[in-house]
Design an enzyme around this catalytic site. Structure first.
Site, short mmCIF file in Angstrom:
data_model
loop_
_atom_site.label_atom_id
_atom_site.label_comp_id
_atom_site.label_asym_id
_atom_site.label_seq_id
_atom_site.Cartn_x
_atom_site.Cartn_y
_atom_site.Cartn_z
N SER A 33 0.84 -1.19 0.00
CA SER A 33 0.00 0.00 0.00
C SER A 33 0.88 1.25 0.00
O SER A 33 1.84 1.35 0.78
CB SER A 33 -0.87 -0.01 1.26
N GLY B 153 -0.59 4.28 0.33
CA GLY B 153 -1.46 5.33 0.89
C GLY B 153 -2.22 6.04 -0.22
O GLY B 153 -2.74 5.38 -1.13
N ASP C 212 -1.20 7.40 -2.71
CA ASP C 212 -0.61 7.18 -4.04
C ASP C 212 -0.99 5.83 -4.63
O ASP C 212 -0.49 5.45 -5.68
CB ASP C 212 0.93 7.30 -3.97
N GLY C 213 -1.79 5.05 -3.93
CA GLY C 213 -2.28 3.78 -4.47
C GLY C 213 -1.54 2.57 -3.96
O GLY C 213 -1.38 2.41 -2.74
N GLY D 242 -6.62 1.71 5.00
CA GLY D 242 -5.94 0.43 4.75
C GLY D 242 -6.85 -0.74 5.06
O GLY D 242 -6.88 -1.74 4.35
N ASP D 243 -7.67 -0.56 6.10
CA ASP D 243 -8.60 -1.63 6.49
C ASP D 243 -9.67 -1.81 5.40
O ASP D 243 -10.07 -2.93 5.08
CB ASP D 243 -9.27 -1.27 7.81
O1 TA6 Z 1 -6.21 1.53 10.82
C1 TA6 Z 1 -6.91 2.29 11.78
C2 TA6 Z 1 -7.09 1.47 13.06
O2 TA6 Z 1 -7.91 0.36 12.83
C3 TA6 Z 1 -7.67 2.32 14.14
O3 TA6 Z 1 -9.03 2.31 13.98
C4 TA6 Z 1 -7.12 1.66 15.41
O4 TA6 Z 1 -8.05 0.70 15.87
C5 TA6 Z 1 -5.80 1.06 14.94
O5 TA6 Z 1 -5.85 0.96 13.53
C6 TA6 Z 1 -5.51 -0.30 15.51
O6 TA6 Z 1 -4.28 -0.70 14.93
P1 TA6 Z 1 -3.54 -2.05 15.41
O7 TA6 Z 1 -2.40 -2.19 14.42
O8 TA6 Z 1 -3.08 -1.83 16.82
O9 TA6 Z 1 -4.53 -3.18 15.32
#
Ligand code: TA6
Length: 310
Positions: A219, A221, A223-224, A250-251
């Site tokens: 990833s 970010g 920029d794709g 990212g999620d």
């Molecule tokens: O990517 C964002 C996020 O999910 C936040 O919402 C927070 O919960 C964090 O990442 C948790 O990251 P981790 O790597 O500790 O699971």
């Protein structure tokens, strides 16, 4: 069905401030609390795409109950292992164009809780097509815990998608997950060398080819992304936007990959779809939320090209 795993969920609290005064009192009126942790953000997006999904992981205390209540209210199927410890909070302070995150480590997990979760997981995997595991691992589970979960998943010929970092990522590679999605910082840590330019990412993908992981997606970010799949290196260029809240993009991206695999998209559309969901998440105030009505428009504006064959 897509089974999502959030080993270290969180009550995500985002504070939006006009400006941040260090060493001073910052009163905030714009507060959003969500059932968070990377796996649960991805779960919400999969549910918004109307794909069959079930969330599992470890939850405890009043924060754990808050998360279960929110999932039930959103009609999201969930089957978590209850633990004695208290599920953590994660804070995101959004001010001007900055995003400062403060992530708690998460609760202690007993050996019995760890073993009972593995039993629950092995049952759930058998009813699933795809497993998506995302986020950090509570220290008591050990950095090889994702490796254990991948090996079980592979035994049942299911596809395991992994989004994590550090030792949890490095020890998982030998178990051959189906897809990994590190960002540049995570791949820098993995390879113990700076991965910054596109050339650096290309060389990193070539080096990781030895693990025979079907999809390695780095990833970039806003920029794709760059990806290695079937010995081809792809470059994904997203539609440019002004981000409202990039937390959770990212999620949302890996949620898109899981949906695309479930829908049997071919590689270029899989990459396009995942990056589109990541871009759309950044347009929303809420973490791990996507306006699905905009997907077709943004898919058309997201470019995928083959950079080279290796
Ligand atoms: O990517 C964002 C996020 O999910 C936040 O919402 C927070 O919960 C964090 O990442 C948790 O990251 P981790 O790597 O500790 O699971």
């Amino acid at each position: 069905m897509i089974l999502t795993i959030t080993l270290n969920p969180a009550v995500d609290i985002s504070y939006r401030l006009d400006s941040l005064v260090n060493n001073g009192v910052n009163r905030c009126s714009d507060v959003i609390k969500t059932a968070g942790g990377k796996g649960l953000n991805a779960t919400r997006v999969i549910s918004l795409a109307k794909e069959d999904v079930c969330a599992t992981g470890l939850l405890g205390g009043s924060n754990g109950q808050f998360i279960v209540d929110r999932l039930n209210k959103s009609n999201i199927k969930n089957d978590f292992m209850k633990i004695e410890g208290e599920t953590r909070n994660c804070i995101a302070v959004l001010h001007e164009d900055n995003q400062t995150e403060i992530l708690e480590p998460g609760p202690s997990i007993s050996v019995d809780e760890k073993n009972n979760f593995i039993k629950k997981y092995e049952e759930l995997v058998q009813d699933s097509d795809i497993v998506l595991a995302s986020g950090s691992v509570p220290k008591d589970l050990g950095h090889d815990f994702y490796k254990v979960l991948i090996e079980i998943c592979n035994r049942y010929n299911k596809k395991f998608l992994l989004d994590t970092s550090g030792n949890s990522l490095s020890s998982a590679l030998v178990a051959t997950p189906y897809l990994i999605k590190p960002n540049k910082d995570e791949i820098t840590q993995l390879l113990q060398r700076e991965v910054r330019s596109e050339e650096d990412v290309l060389n990193a993908l070539i080096e990781l080819n030895k693990y025979s992981i079907p999809y390695i997606i780095v990833s970039l970010g806003a920029d794709g992304a760059m990806a290695l799949c079937n010995k081809k290196v792809y470059r994904v260029t997203p539609h440019k936007i002004k981000a409202v809240n990039p937390v959770g993009s990212g999620d949302s991206t890996i949620a898109g990959f899981a949906i695309a695999i479930q829908r049997k998209f071919e590689t270029q559309d899989l990459l396009r779809y995942g990056c589109t969901l990541g871009t759309l998440n950044a347009l929303e105030q809420q973490t791990g939320y996507v306006n699905m009505d905009l997907v077709d428009e943004f898919m058309e504006k997201t470019k995928v090209e083959i950079l080279r064959e290796i």
